[in-house]
Scaffold this active site. Structure first.
Site, PDB file in Angstrom:
ATOM      1  N   HIS A  65      18.398   0.706   7.419  1.00  0.00           N
ATOM      2  CA  HIS A  65      19.414  -0.355   7.265  1.00  0.00           C
ATOM      3  C   HIS A  65      19.238  -1.059   5.924  1.00  0.00           C
ATOM      4  O   HIS A  65      20.165  -1.673   5.423  1.00  0.00           O
ATOM      5  CB  HIS A  65      19.330  -1.360   8.419  1.00  0.00           C
ATOM      6  CG  HIS A  65      18.103  -2.202   8.389  1.00  0.00           C
ATOM      7  ND1 HIS A  65      16.856  -1.727   8.725  1.00  0.00           N
ATOM      8  CD2 HIS A  65      17.911  -3.503   8.028  1.00  0.00           C
ATOM      9  CE1 HIS A  65      15.968  -2.693   8.581  1.00  0.00           C
ATOM     10  NE2 HIS A  65      16.583  -3.776   8.159  1.00  0.00           N
ATOM     11  N   LYS A 106       6.274   4.790   8.112  1.00  0.00           N
ATOM     12  CA  LYS A 106       4.808   4.911   8.211  1.00  0.00           C
ATOM     13  C   LYS A 106       4.423   6.359   8.034  1.00  0.00           C
ATOM     14  O   LYS A 106       5.191   7.269   8.374  1.00  0.00           O
ATOM     15  CB  LYS A 106       4.324   4.426   9.585  1.00  0.00           C
ATOM     16  CG  LYS A 106       2.880   3.996   9.574  1.00  0.00           C
ATOM     17  CD  LYS A 106       2.772   2.631   8.934  1.00  0.00           C
ATOM     18  CE  LYS A 106       1.395   2.062   8.966  1.00  0.00           C
ATOM     19  NZ  LYS A 106       1.432   0.629   8.611  1.00  0.00           N
TER      20      LYS A 106
END
Ligand code: NAD
Length: 472
Positions: A65, A106
């Site tokens: 986003h 990650k």
């Protein structure tokens, strides 16, 4: 036998709990919750003895986003797709919570770091970086890895060098990785940033007398006691800064075992001893426990503040009822499972959630990224200007009052902020604002701080989707 619940499932349970307070379309919430991309990477590496080993790693991009996505990478033998996915999700919520304009990501390489020579580790990290480049999973506007468990400046420098070597002409290339040594485009204050952020967050929480009273504690850090799990980057720095402000370290839990001493432990001495290859158990303390599962019993030791700063899922329904700390300061990501969390809430323990409390690392990484994109060291333009302005103010006061300040006053006040001052100030501002935003939501919705942090984060991610016209 107890089984540890899946980590991503745990994060999503917290997410669902916050959703009960929100009024967004189901589809939007479902989109926010999903992990958008997970790459499983495997590649061969030649070891020093000539053998070839296949190494496995991942990069998860939870939400785009905002771009770039951001999140550290870790070197651990327990890495898994579930773990990186959960950690990437936490990064999305963490960045949103403290207003860092990144999506969450990650990475991990599944290795037992100590088994490899430095040369082998360098080959592994360079090859992992190369694989990320191949898959468009690294770049200053795409995805920016940084340090996490088992990764320090050295590993980050290898990653940055590999990326920059393959991106000639890209003047923003240094912004593809954060946590770099200062000589390689890093920012001063990044190494200790997460621990310093933990300190600012805890300091803010305990400064509110009204919140300390139900815990039977007085306001302020001075005189409080703490137990720390994990004396690595986050745990060591957090213990050091909290200690300098009056918190007494009474217990440390590490891989090899745990020690407790109500008279107090010297964090520098412990850290140095371990850095030189020693064990906590070599040192004098009133109580010692062997490592492994037993060592985790140290989490139940008497203290005001328990600081888990090692790994996830250590506070479980099995030990949550026995935990005696009044405040849990989550330095690690995901140290408390959703069931453990419910027990602690029922018991009135004040939990300072990971997605707020350990946001100092990504906050200062954001500053590093800005520095790399602008090619301008913080403070370079204004430092001497500020120093001269302060000097003029002091001299004007002297002229008005007829009194003279001594040289020390000039040395203290007639200065301008340098890079480290500005980084630490930006970090302090972020942690203080973040704490009050989270606390205000918790009070107005009559809920706990973790749920409040998720509410804040989900609202902001939802808004970003809506602003882009993806959802009505
Ligand atoms: P690190 O590798 O520097 O330190 C981790 C420490 O935990 C080591 O000293 C290790 O020996 C210890 N440890 C490992 N297993 C243990 C066990 N079973 N019991 C007790 N101690 C154990 O890692 P770090 O960067 O300090 O990260 C620690 C936690 O903080 C992780 O959850 C990480 O995701 C989180 N975190 C780190 C950063 C950062 O900037 N480094 C930022 C945000 C969150």
């Amino acid at each position: 036998m107890t089984t540890t619940p899946r980590f991503f499932e745990q994060v999503n349970r917290y997410f669902d709990r916050a959703n009960a307070f929100l009024d967004h379309p189901d589809g939007l919430l479902e989109q926010i919750k999903q992990c958008n991309v997970v790459y499983h990477i495997s590649f061969p590496v030649r070891l020093d003895d000539g053998q070839i080993e296949v190494i496995h790693g991942w990069r998860a991009q939870h939400s785009q986003h905002r771009l770039p996505v951001k999140g550290g990478f870790r070197l651990t033998h327990h890495a898994s797709e579930d773990e990186v996915t959960a950690l990437a999700a936490l990064m999305t919520y963490k960045c949103a919570m403290v207003d860092i304009p990144f999506g969450g990501a990650k990475g991990a390489i599944k290795i037992e770091k100590d088994r490899y020579s430095d040369r082998e580790l360098e080959r592994i990290i360079r090859r992992y970086t190369y694989e990320l480049i191949q898959k468009n999973c690294i770049g200053p506007g795409l995805d920016v890895p940084g340090p996490d468990m088992g990764v320090g400046e050295r590993e980050i420098a290898w990653m940055a060098d590999t990326y920059m070597g393959l991106s000639q002409g890209d003047h923003a290339a240094a912004g593809a990785v954060t946590g770099k040594p200062v000589s390689q485009g890093g920012v001063r204050g990044r190494v200790e940033a997460t621990g310093r952020g933990v300190y600012f967050g805890v300091r803010e929480a305990v400064s509110i007398a009204e919140d300390m009273e139900p815990l039977g504690l007085s306001a302020g850090l001075d005189g409080k006691t703490m137990v720390v799990q994990g004396l690595g980057n986050v745990g060591y720095h957090a213990a050091k800064f909290l200690g300098a402000d009056g918190v007494k370290l009474v217990g440390v839990i590490e891989r090899e075992g745990a020690i407790y001493d109500p008279a107090g432990l010297d964090v520098e001495l412990l850290f140095q001893h371990r850095a030189e290859g020693g064990s906590l158990l070599d040192l004098d303390a009133s109580e010692s426990i062997e490592g492994g599962r037993e060592g985790a019993r140290g989490l139940e030791w008497e203290c005001d503040i328990l600081l888990p700063a090692a790994l996830e899922s250590v506070i479980l329904p099995e030990n949550a009822p026995q935990i005696r700390a009044k405040i849990i300061a989550e330095g690690a990501n995901g140290p408390t499972t959703a069931d453990g969390d419910e027990i602690l809430n029922q018991r009135g323990v004040l939990q300072l959630p990971d997605m707020f409390l350990n946001a100092g690392g990504v906050t200062v990484s954001y500053f590093e990224w800005i520095k790399n994109l602008t090619h301008l060291r913080f403070g370079r333009m204004e430092r001497r200007f500020e120093a001269a302005s302060n000097d003029r103010i002091l001299r004007a006061v002297e002229d008005l009052t007829g009194k003279r300040f001594n040289g020390q006053v000039f040395e203290k006040i007639a200065v301008g902020a340098d890079e480290e001052d500005l980084v630490n100030s930006g970090l302090e501002e972020t942690m203080i604002n973040g704490y009050h935003e989270m606390r205000d939501i918790a009070r107005s919705r009559d809920t706990d701080l973790r749920t409040a942090a998720f509410i804040a984060a989900i609202q902001k991610v939802a808004l970003a989707y809506q602003e882009r016209g993806i959802f009505p």
